[in-house]
Enzyme design. Structure first.
Site, PDB file in Angstrom:
ATOM      1  N   ASN A   1       8.368   1.180  -0.522  1.00 20.16           N
ATOM      2  CA  ASN A   1       9.625   2.160  -0.822  1.00 20.16           C
ATOM      3  C   ASN A   1      10.445   2.812  -1.627  1.00 20.16           C
ATOM      4  O   ASN A   1      11.066   1.545  -1.816  1.00 20.16           O
ATOM      5  CB  ASN A   1      10.779   2.912   0.683  1.00 20.16           C
ATOM      6  CG  ASN A   1       9.313   2.885   1.855  1.00 20.16           C
ATOM      7  OD1 ASN A   1       8.642   3.625   1.267  1.00 20.16           O
ATOM      8  ND2 ASN A   1       9.183   1.830   2.645  1.00 20.16           N
TER       9      ASN A   1
ATOM     10  N   GLU B   1       3.605  -1.233   1.751  1.00 21.99           N
ATOM     11  CA  GLU B   1       3.876  -0.609   0.724  1.00 21.99           C
ATOM     12  C   GLU B   1       5.215  -1.190   0.307  1.00 21.99           C
ATOM     13  O   GLU B   1       5.881  -2.114   0.978  1.00 21.99           O
ATOM     14  CB  GLU B   1       4.105   0.909   1.641  1.00 21.99           C
ATOM     15  CG  GLU B   1       4.955   1.234   2.900  1.00 21.99           C
ATOM     16  CD  GLU B   1       4.804   2.383   3.135  1.00 21.99           C
ATOM     17  OE1 GLU B   1       3.803   3.407   2.962  1.00 21.99           O
ATOM     18  OE2 GLU B   1       5.713   2.904   3.988  1.00 21.99           O
TER      19      GLU B   1
ATOM     20  N   GLU C   1       7.934  -3.319   2.397  1.00 26.08           N
ATOM     21  CA  GLU C   1       7.126  -3.313   3.710  1.00 26.08           C
ATOM     22  C   GLU C   1       5.352  -4.559   3.700  1.00 26.08           C
ATOM     23  O   GLU C   1       4.911  -4.628   2.898  1.00 26.08           O
ATOM     24  CB  GLU C   1       7.255  -2.276   4.201  1.00 26.08           C
ATOM     25  CG  GLU C   1       8.143  -1.870   4.082  1.00 26.08           C
ATOM     26  CD  GLU C   1       7.757   0.028   4.680  1.00 26.08           C
ATOM     27  OE1 GLU C   1       6.333   0.079   5.655  1.00 26.08           O
ATOM     28  OE2 GLU C   1       9.246   0.192   5.395  1.00 26.08           O
TER      29      GLU C   1
ATOM     30  N   GLU D   1      -8.233   0.262   4.851  1.00 29.09           N
ATOM     31  CA  GLU D   1      -8.193  -1.440   5.348  1.00 29.09           C
ATOM     32  C   GLU D   1      -8.425  -1.905   6.472  1.00 29.09           C
ATOM     33  O   GLU D   1      -8.525  -1.318   7.445  1.00 29.09           O
ATOM     34  CB  GLU D   1      -7.059  -2.083   4.654  1.00 29.09           C
ATOM     35  CG  GLU D   1      -5.555  -0.645   4.918  1.00 29.09           C
ATOM     36  CD  GLU D   1      -4.335  -1.179   4.363  1.00 29.09           C
ATOM     37  OE1 GLU D   1      -4.113  -1.435   2.821  1.00 29.09           O
ATOM     38  OE2 GLU D   1      -3.001  -0.833   4.771  1.00 29.09           O
TER      39      GLU D   1
END
Length: 707
Positions: A351, A349, A336, A261
């Site tokens: 968690n 992402e 995040e 990305e």
């Protein structure tokens, strides 16, 4: 020493802040160290508070017994909340961890195997046996190990044991970066432009990178913790990045799939804590600023972020909750984001577990996240509404790693802890304050008062970060360390005033030790009478950073009057030379120092303002005689390649007789599951190779010699 794990949680103080805290708070600083092999060696300083303030309703029936599938500080953290809730606990441990703190804190303990984590803390069969034998009704995984392992959660569910975390669907969906990105797009969460599929090989990686436009981020689909990630600025770096990232991903996660990305240059890393239940409710518990990183791994975190305004905070929180609801998320989790200079933010992402840095969120909200996880796992709805979540004060966390910050901001270090002392002498200390300034000052004091001997650590770097003017002003991003220290970290650079203070303190220490030695001689039983001259003042030669300074010191009780290069200073202390910490007052300025070593030849190592300085102090006569001594010649290292860290040799790229160019890869060393390419320092012919793939090497071990 394989399998050493020492843990501690201390530093209690009474306090009271904010509407969520009607009772005294138990505040703690905890440190732990693990050494199983060269790749798993680290220390953390985690400033945290175990909160009683959220309150516990004794009429709520949760669980009778919980097994904690983890160890160290996080296991202790979970046990504390369980005790508060009246829940019995079961600790698991490897055979070498039998005396660890978490084992002693728990009501029961079960050994699940030998030291290697693959045979103990990752051994699902042994852990399932422990669950059955103890009758535990639920399992809290902590973080790391099996905390995001959907197969473990499935095995627990199959035996009607509750996994204290999200369901397997959420773990699967958010654990796969490709799938999570597609889900984020569907939930209308901002995402980084990039390729949504799996990259097949290096050639395809180059093609995709060109289409996206450099720079790009190559990252493991199943990754996390900075592993399996590489930034590429051109085709060659893309090919290398694909190779290293896929190898790291396979080693760390058993999954070598990669995605590519767009790399957001100079971003901030800001994460949102979320909390959901099984009734469709979800909250965002404000943000944590995690931009100070090295090798894509966090070093300093704080809550809240100095950068966010209310509008951006709400927008990020609402998108984080939207993503959590999209996968019916029911536990504590973290979304995040990368945030650019214009406050545009992009999903990075999620968690699906408790984060290492969760305590700083607890500090500013007053919520006990472990307690909330347990309640949610039992099926209770959340007790709070979004409008109830406050931001009270400021909290800072520093991660004290067992690594050398002078090498690439931190290459792994291993060793035996010979002395360890937490900063418990400071009343009311915690890295929490009514504002950011107070929180940072308390962290500065905590780091100065932290005693860690036997392993190299990064306290010097942490202290420099939190007092840096850019950091204080909030001018930070994920490239902060490389921007502020473009030539690498060199330790604290003393101002002239600080240098004179240090020289005065070091000289006072030297004279104090000489006076103490004379005191011992006075009480000896020597058959030869010792006649000591009455010394009114000591003329000294002090060498610091290859510069020699003339110092004159005289003693008046606990105060030394010291003249350094013409400047006069007064240094006062108790001069307890047996103590690892020494509080000194230099002309009204209070300093906490640590004398790490003191040799008969005048060499001393002193930790001052976080950095360890080496000095040589001699009397004037000894210094004159020392001029006749020959100095040891330094080793010529231009033709040798030594390992800069302990680790495992993954690959050797050369053999004797090969011609190599400067900068050419010689071998690859893996440390803490990160692969590091070792290159030739000059052009030449390989004379000999002293290692092979699979070898374990220590710091400084000879790898390859050139002619």
């Amino acid at each position: 020493m394989a399998g050493l794990w020492t843990g501690a949680a201390a530093l209690a103080a009474a306090g009271r802040r904010g509407r969520w805290w009607p009772h005294p708070l138990i505040r703690s600083v905890a440190l732990w160290t693990v050494k199983h092999d060269p790749h798993h060696s680290r220390l953390y300083l985690v400033a945290s508070r175990t909160l009683c303030s959220a309150g516990y309703d004794s009429s709520e029936n949760t669980f009778d017994k919980i097994l904690i599938a983890n160890r160290g500080e996080i296991a202790c953290r979970v046990i504390k909340t369980c005790k508060k809730m009246g829940i019995k606990t079961v600790a698991i441990h490897s055979d070498v961890d039998a005396s660890s703190v978490h084992v002693k804190m728990a009501d029961e303990a079960v050994c699940v195997g030998p030291a290697p984590t693959s045979k103990s803390y990752l051994n699902m069969d042994a852990i399932m046996d422990a669950v059955r034998s103890t009758g535990a009704q639920a399992v809290h995984p902590g973080y790391g190990f099996l905390s995001e392992n959907k197969e473990f959660a499935k095995r627990l569910a199959a035996e009607d044991v509750i996994f204290i975390g999200p369901d397997t669907h959420a773990i699967q969906a958010m654990g796969d970066k490709i799938e999570s990105k597609l889900l984020a797009k569907k939930a209308k969460v901002n995402t980084i432009p990039g390729f949504d599929g799996v990259v097949k090989d290096a050639d395809e990686a180059v093609r995709i990178a060109r289409e996206i436009g450099y720079p790009v981020m190559i990252k493991a689909s199943a990754g996390g913790g900075g592993k399996g990630m590489r930034i590429a600025w051109d085709d060659e770096e893309t090919r290398d990045g694909f190779r290293f990232s896929s190898q790291e991903a396979a080693s760390s996660f058993g999954d070598d799939r990669l995605l590519i990305e767009k790399f957001i240059d100079n971003p901030r890393h800001i994460e949102i804590q979320v909390l959901g239940d099984k009734h469709g409710n979800a909250l965002w518990l404000n943000e944590r600023e995690c931009s100070i990183q090295r090798r894509n791994q966090k070093v300093v975190e704080e809550a809240p972020s100095i950068f966010l305004d209310s509008e951006t905070r709400i927008a990020m929180g609402e998108q984080a909750v939207a993503l959590a609801k999209a996968v019916n998320y029911s536990s504590a989790g973290t979304v995040e984001f990368l945030v650019d200079s214009k406050k545009n933010f992009y999903f990075l992402e999620m968690n699906t577990r408790l984060q290492v840095e969760h305590p700083i969120t607890e500090c500013i909200t007053g919520l006990d996240l472990v307690q909330e996880m347990i309640r949610v796992a039992k099926g209770y709805p959340l007790r709070h509404k979004q409008a109830d979540i406050p931001i009270n004060g400021w909290a800072v966390e520093c991660r004290v790693y067992a690594e050398d910050p002078y090498k690439s901001f931190g290459l792994p270090s291993i060793g035996r802890l010979s002395q360890y002392e937490e900063p418990i002498r400071l009343p009311g200390l915690i890295t929490y304050g009514s504002d950011r300034t107070e929180a940072l000052k308390r962290m500065e004091d905590a780091l100065d008062n932290y005693v860690i001997r036997g392993v190299t650590h990064n306290i010097a770097l942490l202290r420099e970060v939190i007092i840096n003017s850019r950091f204080i002003e909030g001018d930070i991003n994920t490239k902060f360390l490389s921007d502020v220290y473009p030539d690498g970290f060199k330790g604290h650079q003393l101002t002239e005033t600080e240098r004179n203070q240090f020289l005065a303190v070091a000289s006072s220490l030297f004279v104090a030790s000489q006076l103490r030695a004379q005191h011992f001689q006075d009480h000896g039983n020597s058959r030869v009478p010792i006649v000591k001259p009455q010394v009114a003042s000591w003329e000294l030669s002090v060498k610091l950073h290859d510069e020699i300074h003339a110092v004159v010191a005289s003693s008046r009780g606990p105060t030394f009057s010291v003249e350094v290069d013409g400047s006069k200073l007064n240094v006062t202390s108790t001069w307890n030379l047996a103590s690892p910490l020494l509080s000194v007052n230099v002309d009204g300025t209070q300093r906490t120092i640590q004398c790490l070593s003191r040799e008969a030849g005048g060499n001393m190592s002193i930790q001052f303002l976080g950095t360890v300085y080496k000095v040589r102090i001699l009397t004037k006569l000894a210094a004159e005689l020392n001029n006749f001594m020959l100095e040891k010649a330094a080793e010529d290292t231009s033709s040798v390649l030594r390992s800069p860290m302990p680790g495992v040799v993954v690959a050797i790229s050369v053999k004797p007789g090969d011609l190599v160019a400067e900068g050419q890869e010689i071998c690859v060393i893996e440390a803490m599951k990160m692969q590091n390419s070792m290159t030739a320092g000059k052009t030449g012919k390989v004379k000999s190779v002293h290692c092979k793939a699979g070898d374990t090497v220590g710091e400084g071990d000879l790898l390859v010699e050139l002619e």
